[in-house]
Design a protein around this motif. Structure first.
Motif, PDB file in Angstrom:
ATOM      1  N   UNK B 127      11.124 -25.028  16.780  1.00  0.00           N
ATOM      2  CA  UNK B 127      11.820 -25.372  15.539  1.00  0.00           C
ATOM      3  C   UNK B 127      11.885 -24.109  14.692  1.00  0.00           C
ATOM      4  N   UNK B 128      13.053 -23.846  14.123  1.00  0.00           N
ATOM      5  CA  UNK B 128      13.164 -22.706  13.220  1.00  0.00           C
ATOM      6  C   UNK B 128      12.906 -23.227  11.807  1.00  0.00           C
ATOM      7  N   UNK B 129      11.793 -22.761  11.248  1.00  0.00           N
ATOM      8  CA  UNK B 129      11.381 -23.222   9.926  1.00  0.00           C
ATOM      9  C   UNK B 129      11.760 -22.152   8.907  1.00  0.00           C
ATOM     10  N   UNK B 130      12.600 -22.533   7.965  1.00  0.00           N
ATOM     11  CA  UNK B 130      13.096 -21.583   6.970  1.00  0.00           C
ATOM     12  C   UNK B 130      12.441 -21.900   5.634  1.00  0.00           C
ATOM     13  N   UNK B 131      11.785 -20.898   5.072  1.00  0.00           N
ATOM     14  CA  UNK B 131      11.066 -21.100   3.815  1.00  0.00           C
ATOM     15  C   UNK B 131      11.567 -20.186   2.717  1.00  0.00           C
ATOM     16  N   UNK B 132      11.629 -20.734   1.504  1.00  0.00           N
ATOM     17  CA  UNK B 132      11.954 -19.916   0.331  1.00  0.00           C
ATOM     18  C   UNK B 132      10.657 -19.268  -0.135  1.00  0.00           C
ATOM     19  N   UNK B 133      10.678 -17.946  -0.255  1.00  0.00           N
ATOM     20  CA  UNK B 133       9.485 -17.207  -0.669  1.00  0.00           C
ATOM     21  C   UNK B 133       9.292 -17.397  -2.172  1.00  0.00           C
ATOM     22  N   UNK B 134       8.198 -18.054  -2.536  1.00  0.00           N
ATOM     23  CA  UNK B 134       7.962 -18.379  -3.946  1.00  0.00           C
ATOM     24  C   UNK B 134       7.101 -17.337  -4.644  1.00  0.00           C
ATOM     25  N   UNK B 135       6.268 -16.682  -3.852  1.00  0.00           N
ATOM     26  CA  UNK B 135       5.414 -15.641  -4.438  1.00  0.00           C
ATOM     27  C   UNK B 135       4.973 -14.680  -3.339  1.00  0.00           C
ATOM     28  N   UNK B 136       4.774 -13.421  -3.706  1.00  0.00           N
ATOM     29  CA  UNK B 136       4.326 -12.383  -2.781  1.00  0.00           C
ATOM     30  C   UNK B 136       3.095 -11.706  -3.364  1.00  0.00           C
ATOM     31  N   UNK B 137       2.071 -11.543  -2.534  1.00  0.00           N
ATOM     32  CA  UNK B 137       0.848 -10.855  -2.961  1.00  0.00           C
ATOM     33  C   UNK B 137       0.661  -9.618  -2.100  1.00  0.00           C
ATOM     34  N   UNK B 138       0.235  -8.546  -2.715  1.00  0.00           N
ATOM     35  CA  UNK B 138      -0.113  -7.359  -1.941  1.00  0.00           C
ATOM     36  C   UNK B 138      -1.445  -6.810  -2.453  1.00  0.00           C
ATOM     37  N   UNK B 139      -2.288  -6.444  -1.517  1.00  0.00           N
ATOM     38  CA  UNK B 139      -3.608  -5.893  -1.874  1.00  0.00           C
ATOM     39  C   UNK B 139      -3.405  -4.612  -2.677  1.00  0.00           C
ATOM     40  N   UNK B 140      -4.078  -4.512  -3.801  1.00  0.00           N
ATOM     41  CA  UNK B 140      -3.833  -3.399  -4.729  1.00  0.00           C
ATOM     42  C   UNK B 140      -4.097  -2.035  -4.084  1.00  0.00           C
ATOM     43  N   UNK B 141      -5.088  -1.983  -3.204  1.00  0.00           N
ATOM     44  CA  UNK B 141      -5.422  -0.702  -2.573  1.00  0.00           C
ATOM     45  C   UNK B 141      -4.365  -0.257  -1.559  1.00  0.00           C
ATOM     46  N   UNK B 142      -3.352  -1.116  -1.276  1.00  0.00           N
ATOM     47  CA  UNK B 142      -2.278  -0.758  -0.340  1.00  0.00           C
ATOM     48  C   UNK B 142      -1.034  -0.245  -1.061  1.00  0.00           C
ATOM     49  N   UNK B 143      -1.153  -0.037  -2.357  1.00  0.00           N
ATOM     50  CA  UNK B 143      -0.031   0.484  -3.139  1.00  0.00           C
ATOM     51  C   UNK B 143      -0.220   1.977  -3.395  1.00  0.00           C
ATOM     52  N   UNK B 144       0.895   2.684  -3.474  1.00  0.00           N
ATOM     53  CA  UNK B 144       0.894   4.069  -3.950  1.00  0.00           C
ATOM     54  C   UNK B 144       1.985   4.162  -5.012  1.00  0.00           C
ATOM     55  N   UNK B 145       1.614   4.545  -6.192  1.00  0.00           N
ATOM     56  CA  UNK B 145       2.549   4.565  -7.328  1.00  0.00           C
ATOM     57  C   UNK B 145       3.225   3.204  -7.506  1.00  0.00           C
ATOM     58  N   UNK B 146       2.470   2.149  -7.292  1.00  0.00           N
ATOM     59  CA  UNK B 146       2.978   0.802  -7.515  1.00  0.00           C
ATOM     60  C   UNK B 146       3.860   0.256  -6.404  1.00  0.00           C
ATOM     61  N   UNK B 147       4.038   1.048  -5.329  1.00  0.00           N
ATOM     62  CA  UNK B 147       4.900   0.585  -4.223  1.00  0.00           C
ATOM     63  C   UNK B 147       4.097   0.398  -2.935  1.00  0.00           C
ATOM     64  N   UNK B 148       4.475  -0.595  -2.112  1.00  0.00           N
ATOM     65  CA  UNK B 148       3.765  -0.824  -0.854  1.00  0.00           C
ATOM     66  C   UNK B 148       3.774   0.445   0.001  1.00  0.00           C
ATOM     67  N   UNK B 149       2.650   0.807   0.563  1.00  0.00           N
ATOM     68  CA  UNK B 149       2.496   2.047   1.319  1.00  0.00           C
ATOM     69  C   UNK B 149       2.096   1.713   2.764  1.00  0.00           C
ATOM     70  N   UNK B 150       2.999   2.005   3.687  1.00  0.00           N
ATOM     71  CA  UNK B 150       2.797   1.648   5.100  1.00  0.00           C
ATOM     72  C   UNK B 150       1.516   2.267   5.657  1.00  0.00           C
ATOM     73  N   UNK B 151       1.193   3.474   5.229  1.00  0.00           N
ATOM     74  CA  UNK B 151       0.000   4.142   5.775  1.00  0.00           C
ATOM     75  C   UNK B 151      -1.277   3.447   5.320  1.00  0.00           C
ATOM     76  N   UNK B 152      -1.196   2.699   4.233  1.00  0.00           N
ATOM     77  CA  UNK B 152      -2.361   1.938   3.770  1.00  0.00           C
ATOM     78  C   UNK B 152      -2.350   0.503   4.313  1.00  0.00           C
ATOM     79  N   UNK B 153      -1.164  -0.072   4.427  1.00  0.00           N
ATOM     80  CA  UNK B 153      -1.035  -1.452   4.935  1.00  0.00           C
ATOM     81  C   UNK B 153      -1.389  -1.491   6.428  1.00  0.00           C
ATOM     82  N   UNK B 154      -1.021  -0.457   7.150  1.00  0.00           N
ATOM     83  CA  UNK B 154      -1.250  -0.354   8.600  1.00  0.00           C
ATOM     84  C   UNK B 154      -0.811  -1.608   9.368  1.00  0.00           C
ATOM     85  N   UNK B 155       0.472  -1.998   9.210  1.00  0.00           N
ATOM     86  CA  UNK B 155       0.963  -3.160   9.959  1.00  0.00           C
ATOM     87  C   UNK B 155       1.091  -2.807  11.433  1.00  0.00           C
TER      88      UNK B 155
END
Lengths: 186, 186
Positions: B127-155
């Motif tokens: 089943x393809x479940x489609x959801x409306x994103x109501x809120x997004x959280x990001x760990x503060x230590x994964x930000x650089x200058x207030x923007x998500x930083x891939x080198x810190x997120x390490x996805x």
């Protein structure tokens, strides 16, 4: 942060369709596999896009996975519109056709999926187009022992937050395997 | 090759829901952004999955993006079923709740999306479940200058053909930029 379309990784796909009888391609990062049996894929495309017009005309489209060597062409296809520019010419794509006779495929892309539209879902700014994968092509030189080889395909990743393309890095673990290490905690 | 669900990259996401009042998480690689305004995401889940039961109960779910440090836990959540095992306990997830009071989120994951179900599309095996994103959280230590930083997120990335997880590699180009080099061919 408020609601945001923030996931990692996002793919970088070239979606193709014949528009008024001519092949056109656009870049899409919003998409993913939608079903297993039968195989299906979804891509989110704005209704006013030139490629969308072609998808509606032929009720079919292609998804082409570019390699890192094609990052310039892939980026270009996300910047300009096929309504003004012949992207196939500018990007020097060799277009071929497979099982579906009205779905253009890019020879330089290591992987090509031919898709027939099964659903178009208007969700707001975009339409989610769901296609049944009718055929898959992979460049022979990208296989190792008959299986797709990432080191030969050289796919790449799009990140929205930093607007950058990334190569694949090192293998970090075997799937359906490393998790078994937690079995002793059960 | 016949029709195959073959694209690169695929994400590795932990989809969460309360099932019979208890938090549960499963691993999903089949999904992607589905809409821009309002922000939406799609995930393909088999109907019999325990997490799917919870999504139907609460009409809501979470999408958690794990970091490479969590590859063992992420893989584990794709191997065992929450109907038999308390995955939160085994994986030692710290669960928290945000805007939607019935949607469990994983503190150890750098990114968490809270989603309300807008569509469930039966497509065959999934089943393809489609959801409306109501809120997004990001760990503060994964930000650089207030923007998500891939080198810190390490996805990390899942590849189906080789059943492996890959880290992100080097930056290969700037998006909406390198393509401009082809402008002189127009």
């Amino acid at each position: 942060m408020g609601p945001q379309t923030l996931i990692y990784p996002m793919p970088t796909l070239l979606v193709g369709a014949e528009v008024d009888g001519k092949p056109n391609f656009m870049t899409a990062a919003w998409g993913g596999i939608a079903n297993g049996r039968p195989p299906m894929i979804s891509v989110a495309i704005q209704p006013h896009r030139y490629t969308n017009k072609g998808i509606r005309q032929s009720r079919a489209f292609s998804v082409n996975v570019p390699s890192s060597d094609m990052v310039r062409e892939t980026d270009y296809c996300g910047i300009v519109s096929g309504s003004k520019i012949n992207k196939v010419e500018v990007c020097r794509f060799n277009v071929f056709y497979g099982k579906l006779k009205n779905v253009p495929l890019i020879e330089q892309c290591p992987i090509n999926l031919e898709c027939e539209v099964v659903h178009i879902l208007g969700l707001g700014s975009h339409e989610l187009i769901i296609g049944r994968i009718e055929e898959t092509h992979i460049t022979e030189s990208c296989l190792t022992d008959g299986k797709p080889d990432v080191t030969k395909i050289k796919p790449f990743i799009y990140t929205m937050s930093s607007s950058q393309y990334y190569a694949f890095g090192e293998v970090i673990a075997k799937a359906f395997s490393i998790g078994l290490e937690l079995k002793d905690r059960e």
